[in-house]
Design a protein around this motif. Structure first.
Motif, PDB file in Angstrom:
ATOM      1  N   TYR A  91      28.756  93.308  56.852  1.00 47.75           N
ATOM      2  CA  TYR A  91      27.878  92.313  56.220  1.00 47.75           C
ATOM      3  C   TYR A  91      26.482  92.379  56.816  1.00 47.75           C
ATOM      4  O   TYR A  91      25.490  92.427  56.075  1.00 47.75           O
ATOM      5  N   TYR A  92      26.339  92.364  58.093  1.00 46.43           N
ATOM      6  CA  TYR A  92      25.020  92.292  58.731  1.00 46.43           C
ATOM      7  C   TYR A  92      24.334  93.648  58.877  1.00 46.43           C
ATOM      8  O   TYR A  92      23.123  93.695  59.085  1.00 46.43           O
ATOM      9  N   HIS A  93      25.092  94.708  58.775  1.00 48.35           N
ATOM     10  CA  HIS A  93      24.464  96.016  58.958  1.00 48.35           C
ATOM     11  C   HIS A  93      24.477  96.892  57.706  1.00 48.35           C
ATOM     12  O   HIS A  93      23.842  97.952  57.705  1.00 48.35           O
ATOM     13  N   TRP A 118      17.445  89.400  58.639  1.00 52.01           N
ATOM     14  CA  TRP A 118      18.865  89.401  58.279  1.00 52.01           C
ATOM     15  C   TRP A 118      19.440  88.017  58.126  1.00 52.01           C
ATOM     16  O   TRP A 118      20.409  87.811  57.385  1.00 52.01           O
ATOM     17  N   ASP A 119      18.822  87.015  58.809  1.00 48.04           N
ATOM     18  CA  ASP A 119      19.347  85.659  58.769  1.00 48.04           C
ATOM     19  C   ASP A 119      18.490  84.703  57.936  1.00 48.04           C
ATOM     20  O   ASP A 119      18.625  83.490  58.069  1.00 48.04           O
ATOM     21  N   GLN A 125      32.236  91.512  59.315  1.00 52.46           N
ATOM     22  CA  GLN A 125      30.956  90.963  59.785  1.00 52.46           C
ATOM     23  C   GLN A 125      29.969  92.074  60.074  1.00 52.46           C
ATOM     24  O   GLN A 125      28.779  91.956  59.788  1.00 52.46           O
ATOM     25  N   HIS A 126      30.451  93.153  60.665  1.00 50.29           N
ATOM     26  CA  HIS A 126      29.556  94.296  60.926  1.00 50.29           C
ATOM     27  C   HIS A 126      29.042  94.891  59.619  1.00 50.29           C
ATOM     28  O   HIS A 126      27.857  95.240  59.506  1.00 50.29           O
ATOM     29  N   ILE A 143      23.946  93.124  53.659  1.00 50.22           N
ATOM     30  CA  ILE A 143      22.718  92.320  53.674  1.00 50.22           C
ATOM     31  C   ILE A 143      21.466  93.193  53.755  1.00 50.22           C
ATOM     32  O   ILE A 143      20.501  92.986  52.998  1.00 50.22           O
ATOM     33  N   GLN A 149      28.087  86.689  51.193  1.00 48.78           N
ATOM     34  CA  GLN A 149      28.197  85.525  52.065  1.00 48.78           C
ATOM     35  C   GLN A 149      29.557  84.843  51.899  1.00 48.78           C
ATOM     36  O   GLN A 149      30.201  84.457  52.893  1.00 48.78           O
TER      37      GLN A 149
END
Length: 606
Positions: A204-206, A8-9, A201-202, A209, A124
């Motif tokens: 975005y990352y879950h 993820w990063d 953010q949640h 992305i 992003q």
């Protein structure tokens, strides 16, 4: 396993990795492209090599390829040409099925990758914007809190100071309340922005992305699968031509196995055999006889007896005369008149006295007719029309070749005549298609060409028959031809010896010498009576009854089947055989001839 969860990063590393995958695919395309260029270059070099060693037309090399070893080499060259063609097939298939397809796929892959990473960068940028908003709200809330705290402390200070007026204290209190209210508003705004950022953010990352990275992962896996399929296709394209290449190699092996040294040796014999027999032993000449003679030996009667003895002695030297006479006894000539014996100037039995053996030996050693002819050929002199400058066997081959060429030309002209005749018939039935009379000139011209070619073929067949020993002499064959042909060839028949002069003038034999050779040949005719009969070249069936009353002919009954031993040479007669003791000539129009499989087929003369 998912790149969206595990990586993820690693957005930047995934971007580098996918670009590396595209570079690998382009590198493979470049590899296959260079392979196709190598295949084309190799095929071109093989074709040039095969062409370089191909025999040149109408040259001595083309004659050399009659030998089985040379034929095997020629087959190898042809198979190598086909072998080169298979490498060209490999190049073409790799270009169409790998290079073109992968090049198109790379373009699609680049577009898809660009789209995925564009979505990732957009996500992003959105989360970064949210983060900036949160930071801004947080700093404002912090600032407002500090301002409210300072205002509160200032109010408390002013309220504790007895020297400050009540109005100043009230003003400080109001300002402190205002700051506290602004701090509360900043706190509420900060809390709202923070909640919104956490939600983004949640997502975005879950959600965003993982979805984008999953698509990138699927794209990369498809690329890997496509490379694997291309590598497999690369091998399959090579494997497809292996059976054909194997056939090419099998053809080379078969050509090698077809090499026959005995056959090549026989071809050497046929190519260089002169037809002459080795000279026999030279008889002993007794020079002491004149010393033993008495006066009575010089009488007329003894002189005659000596002449007979000398003639008999000269007749024993048969071996050395082989180069001047024919080995085969001539067959009986077909009747050209009421009786074959009526032919004027036919071969007569020799009556004149022969020269002594020493004179004949000197004549044989000094004339050297054939050697001079060979030397003139090496110098590139003009070749006589009847190839009389060649040895008998080589002359026979040349004449046979010429006869075959003339027969092919005659057949070609006859086919053309038939075509013109059919066209004329079509014009007669359908005048609107053309004028039938316009073809008369062409038809007459073709018929004239056929007649000329037939006369030419008869001339060479006569010479061929003379060489093969099937006719008594060339003059007899000439007498059996038509009047036009007889007129054209009469000078060459009467001056046979003079015509044999070599191009450089080194060999000119007198007619008297030739007649002497023929005389000696007649004396030796009895030695060839035991030779094997001519082989049968087919069969024939008598259409009519023929009474063979003339010398050289044979009687046949209608419906009778006999063997053919000599075809019609243009004079209207065919030589046949009933059994080993009965053979002769019959009119060609009286029989139906069936040649064997080596001939062109069955012909009917009616």
């Amino acid at each position: 396993m998912s790149w969206g969860i595990e990586l993820w990063d690693q957005f930047d590393n995934l971007e580098k990795h996918t670009q590396w995958g595209i570079d690998i695919l382009e590198k493979y395309i470049k590899f296959v492209k260079e392979r196709t260029e190598i295949e084309l270059s190799y095929a071109k070099q093989l074709r040039n090599l095969s062409k370089k060693y191909q025999p040149k037309k109408n040259s001595k090399e083309e004659e050399e390829y009659r030998y089985t070893a040379c034929k095997a080499f020629l087959s190898t060259l042809n198979e190598m040409n086909d072998y080169a063609g298979q490498h060209e097939v490999i190049s073409e298939n790799m270009t169409s099925q790998i290079i073109v397809e992968l090049a198109r796929y790379v373009q699609e892959l680049k577009q898809e990758r660009k789209s995925h990473f564009h979505d990732g960068r957009k996500a992003q940028q959105h989360i970064e914007t949210c983060w900036k908003q949160l930071e801004s709200s947080k700093r404002r809330f912090e600032r407002d809190c500090k301002e409210a705290d300072r205002a509160q402390q200032y109010f408390e200070k002013m309220d504790a100071d007895i020297n400050v007026t009540k109005a100043d204290v009230e003003k400080a209190r109001q300002q402190a309340q205002t700051r506290h209210q602004m701090a509360e508003e900043s706190k509420a705004d900060y809390s709202s922005v923070l909640q919104k950022f956490n939600h983004e953010q949640h997502e975005y990352y879950h959600t965003h992305i993982p979805s984008i990275f999953q698509k990138i992962q699927e794209m990369e896996e498809r690329r890997i699968v496509r490379i694997g399929e291309s590598v497999k296709t690369y091998a399959e394209l090579d494997r497809q031509v292996i059976p054909i290449i194997g056939k090419c190699l099998d053809g080379i092996v078969k050509a090698a196995e077809s090499i026959d040294p005995k056959n090549d040796s026989q071809l050497v014999v046929e190519a260089y055999k002169s037809g002459f027999e080795p000279p026999g032993d030279i008889e002993f000449e007794d020079y002491t006889q004149p010393m033993k003679r008495t006066v009575s030996d010089n009488s007329l009667s003894n002189s005659r007896g000596e002449g007979k003895s000398e003639l008999k002695f000269g007749g024993k030297s048969k071996g050395k005369l082989w180069p001047f006479i024919k080995k085969n006894k001539p067959p009986p000539p077909p009747p050209a008149s009421a009786s074959p014996s009526a032919v004027p100037n036919g071969p007569q039995s020799p009556k004149q006295q022969k020269e002594p053996l020493s004179h004949r030996f000197n004549e044989f050693m000094t004339s050297k007719p054939k050697i001079h002819c060979f030397r003139s050929l090496k110098r590139g002199g003009a070749t006589p029309e009847d190839f009389s400058n060649l040895p008998p066997e080589q002359r026979r081959k040349k004449l046979q070749q010429k006869v075959d060429e003339l027969n092919k030309e005659i057949q070609k002209e006859m086919d053309q005549r038939d075509a013109i005749t059919k066209m004329k018939d079509v014009y007669l039935k359908n005048p609107q298609m053309g004028d039938p009379s316009s073809l008369d000139h062409k038809l007459a011209e073709v018929s004239q060409n056929i007649e000329k070619l037939r006369l030419e073929a008869q001339k060479f067949e006569a010479w061929l028959a003379e060489v093969e020993g099937r006719l008594p002499a060339r003059s007899d064959q000439a007498r059996r031809q038509s009047g036009m042909y007889e007129t054209q060839n009469a000078p060459s028949v009467n001056n046979c010896a003079q015509d044999r002069e070599s191009p450089d003038g080194s060999y000119t034999e007198e007619q008297s010498q030739e007649s002497e050779v023929k005389v000696l040949a007649t004396d030796f005719d009895d030695e060839f009576d035991d030779e094997e009969p001519l082989p049968a070249i087919g069969t024939c069936k008598a259409l009519y009854t023929f009474e063979g009353q003339n010398e050289g002919t044979i009687s046949v009954v209608e419906g009778e089947t006999l063997y053919v031993i000599e075809e019609d040479k243009g004079d209207g007669w065919t030589r046949i055989r009933r059994n080993e003791d009965e053979e002769g000539y019959v009119p060609t129009s009286y029989v139906e001839v069936y040649l064997d499989k080596n001939a062109k087929g069955a012909k009917t003369y009616i």
